[in-house]
Design an enzyme around this catalytic site. Structure first.
Site, PDB file in Angstrom:
ATOM      1  N   LYS A  90       0.863  -1.198   0.000  1.00 12.41           N
ATOM      2  CA  LYS A  90       0.000   0.000   0.000  1.00 12.41           C
ATOM      3  C   LYS A  90       0.884   1.227   0.000  1.00 12.41           C
ATOM      4  CE  LYS A  90      -3.869   2.220   0.225  1.00 12.41           C
ATOM      5  NZ  LYS A  90      -3.390   2.939  -0.997  1.00 12.41           N
ATOM      6  N   GLN A 111       7.162   3.920   3.889  1.00 11.99           N
ATOM      7  CA  GLN A 111       5.760   3.496   3.915  1.00 11.99           C
ATOM      8  C   GLN A 111       5.564   2.210   4.727  1.00 11.99           C
ATOM      9  OE1 GLN A 111       3.862   5.634   1.479  1.00 11.99           O
ATOM     10  NE2 GLN A 111       2.188   5.127   2.850  1.00 11.99           N
ATOM     11  N   LYS A 114       5.381   3.386   8.377  1.00 13.54           N
ATOM     12  CA  LYS A 114       4.204   4.250   8.541  1.00 13.54           C
ATOM     13  C   LYS A 114       2.942   3.399   8.561  1.00 13.54           C
ATOM     14  CE  LYS A 114       3.966   7.540   5.496  1.00 13.54           C
ATOM     15  NZ  LYS A 114       3.637   8.612   4.512  1.00 13.54           N
ATOM     16  N   LYS A 126       5.345   1.777  -3.063  1.00 11.51           N
ATOM     17  CA  LYS A 126       5.267   3.130  -3.625  1.00 11.51           C
ATOM     18  C   LYS A 126       5.543   3.050  -5.108  1.00 11.51           C
ATOM     19  CE  LYS A 126       4.673   7.372  -2.053  1.00 11.51           C
ATOM     20  NZ  LYS A 126       4.073   7.821  -0.783  1.00 11.51           N
ATOM     21  N   GLY A 165      -2.737   8.290  -4.274  1.00 10.39           N
ATOM     22  CA  GLY A 165      -2.073   9.507  -4.731  1.00 10.39           C
ATOM     23  C   GLY A 165      -0.839   9.847  -3.921  1.00 10.39           C
ATOM     24  N   ASP A 166      -0.087  10.788  -4.424  1.00  6.77           N
ATOM     25  CA  ASP A 166       1.028  11.442  -3.735  1.00  6.77           C
ATOM     26  C   ASP A 166       1.242  12.741  -4.527  1.00  6.77           C
ATOM     27  OD1 ASP A 166       3.225  10.592  -1.551  1.00  6.77           O
ATOM     28  OD2 ASP A 166       4.289  11.668  -3.102  1.00  6.77           O
ATOM     29  N   SER A 377      -6.894   5.780   3.692  1.00 11.08           N
ATOM     30  CA  SER A 377      -6.953   4.905   2.518  1.00 11.08           C
ATOM     31  C   SER A 377      -7.373   3.496   2.940  1.00 11.08           C
ATOM     32  CB  SER A 377      -5.591   4.826   1.832  1.00 11.08           C
ATOM     33  OG  SER A 377      -5.394   5.919   0.968  1.00 11.08           O
TER      34      SER A 377
HETATM   35  N1  GLU Z   1       1.065   9.136  -0.496  1.00  8.41           N
HETATM   36  C1  GLU Z   1       0.524   9.082   0.835  1.00  8.41           C
HETATM   37  C2  GLU Z   1       1.615   8.764   1.822  1.00  8.41           C
HETATM   38  O1  GLU Z   1       2.734   9.215   1.660  1.00  8.41           O
HETATM   39  C3  GLU Z   1      -0.716   8.210   0.925  1.00  8.41           C
HETATM   40  C4  GLU Z   1      -0.571   6.815   0.444  1.00  8.41           C
HETATM   41  C5  GLU Z   1      -1.883   6.024   0.385  1.00  8.41           C
HETATM   42  O2  GLU Z   1      -2.934   6.560   0.708  1.00  8.41           O
HETATM   43  O3  GLU Z   1      -1.789   4.867   0.026  1.00  8.41           O
HETATM   44  O4  GLU Z   1       1.427   8.125   2.823  1.00  8.41           O
END
Ligand code: GLU
Length: 445
Positions: A90, A111, A114, A126, A165-166, A377
């Site tokens: 994710k 990620q 996180k 990512k 998104g990012d 998300s």
């Molecule tokens: N791009 C966002 C982040 O840096 C969200 C990623 C997502 O919602 O999957 O965490």
């Protein structure tokens, strides 16, 4: 650094040459979890660190598309499926000319931890491209997204890998990507992407989530010093999705956000940012921050400047990696800043973090403070899987609970490791342990 860890790090440098952002993110995590890694011989025996810094899968592909003049353009696409221990990969997609393998790998690596902190059962990944959506027509963006999805579709799925998104990828791009995915796989699989528009599987409060979550986290940090956001002047950098909704939430909490920025420069608005005007310029007109300054009586636009020299109490960097260096933090401290919480991913350089911590500032890394986006998300995925659509209030309440839970996990982990109040160590160690323990249980893979 301990010599055994130094060797693992040296090996990572050799294996990933010319990837400075990725190397920086790896070093930060190793340094933060060093005491833990030295103590946990089970982690050492199972080579957890060596495995966690090696992506499970790295996909790079050509994206060829035609612009409005029928000229053939070529970009590079990436998807790094970094770690699936806790759930499907994710993480977002970034479309920006600065995107390289190094950038996507650092983002994917961050990620993992996180997403672990959110407690939502999601692995880390990512992706993105060096495509620049700025100055492109809607049709060009659509054709690029369709070409990008031609290849990406082979690697993703609601139970496999769920992009979102990012930077450079918002609801417009997610729409084009989703439309193309649906056409290719010939079924409606809502949970394959998040950040969708509300009318076709998106979640209420997902747009607001990263910025709102950041401010909820900031409020909790201030709470540890019996302080609050009310009356505080707040520096925000960036002018995208994270910055806009951080500003909105700061204002709901009675604070005054006084700045925004983009690659052309910084805006100081002593009266407080007019968030509705900012939304109109950025979300509707896709304009620049200088246009904002032109429409506000007392706002000043400073070309090529950063926002960190403006007097304020709190700083929320919401633009991009390494946007804050050691000198910027010195300047912030001289101007009264007492807290830095990262809305962007890795906005502080290692030198900047060192200065902030030495000065006993409240400092929170992005993988804790900006986790609200990906957490929401995951809430979108839950709604898609159960064919439900929750109210804004229900999603926002869950988001707040998740952010407060991450905040207390960071603090309790830092306390256990003998560094009370150190959110950097708390976030890295807590995220790392969640993944590492599950990796031990799943065997050598
Ligand atoms: N791009 C966002 C982040 O840096 C969200 C990623 C997502 O919602 O999957 O965490």
């Amino acid at each position: 650094m301990d010599s055994r860890l130094e060797r693992i790090y040296e090996e990572a440098l050799k294996r990933n040459p010319t990837q400075p952002e990725f190397q920086q993110a790896v070093r930060e995590v190793i340094e933060s979890v060093e005491p833990l890694l030295l103590e946990r011989t089970d982690y050492q025996e199972a080579a957890i660190l060596e495995r966690i810094i090696e992506p499970e899968r790295q996909i790079m592909f050509r994206v060829a598309w035609q612009d409005d003049q029928n000229k053939v353009r070529v970009n590079r696409g990436y998807r790094i499926q970094f770690n699936s221990t806790l759930g499907p990969y994710k993480g977002g997609l970034r479309f920006h000319p600065s995107v390289t393998l190094s950038v996507i790998k650092f983002l994917g690596f961050e990620q993992i931890f996180k997403n672990a902190l959110t407690g939502q059962g999601i692995g880390g990944g990512k992706g993105g491209s060096d495509f620049d959506p700025h100055g492109k027509t809607d049709n060009e963006v659509m054709r690029f997204c369709q070409a990008f999805m031609m290849e990406l579709s082979k690697h993703i799925g609601a139970d496999i890998d769920v992009p979102a998104g990012d930077i450079g990828v918002g609801a417009r791009e997610i729409g084009y990507l989703f439309g193309q995915y649906k056409r290719l796989v010939h079924r409606n699989e809502a949970g394959v992407l998040t950040g969708k528009r509300v009318g076709w599987g998106g979640s209420l409060c997902r747009t607001e989530a990263t910025g709102y979550g950041l401010v909820t986290f900031t409020k909790a940090m201030l709470g540890t010093r019996d302080d609050s956001i009310a009356g505080k002047r707040v520096l925000v950098s960036g002018a995208g999705n994270v910055a806009i909704y951080a500003i909105e939430k700061v204002q709901k909490e009675g604070g005054i956000a006084v700045s925004i920025s983009d690659s052309s420069g910084a805006v100081y608005d002593p009266d407080g940012i007019d968030v509705e005007l900012l939304k109109d310029i950025k979300e509707v007109r896709r304009g620049r921050v200088s246009e904002y300054a032109e429409l506000r009586p007392n706002a000043q636009f400073r070309p090529d400047a950063k926002v960190w020299g403006i007097p304020a109490d709190l700083a929320l960097p919401c633009a991009t990696q390494n946007e804050v260096d050691a000198n910027d933090v010195r300047e912030m401290i001289a101007n009264g800043v007492k807290l830095i919480a990262e809305g962007a991913n890795m906005p502080l350089t290692p030198g900047a973090i060192e200065i902030a911590q030495a000065a006993n500032l409240l400092y929170a890394p992005g993988k804790a403070a900006n986790a609200g986006g990906v957490a929401t998300s995951a809430l979108e995925m839950q709604q898609n899987a159960s064919l439900q659509a929750w109210s804004f209030e229900a999603v926002e309440q869950k988001l707040d609970e998740i952010m407060l839970d991450i905040h207390s996990t960071c603090l309790s982990t830092a306390q256990e490791l003998g560094v009370p109040g150190n959110y950097l160590v708390g976030a890295n160690a807590a995220g790392f342990m969640k993944v590492a323990d599950a990796m031990l249980e799943q065997g050598i893979i």
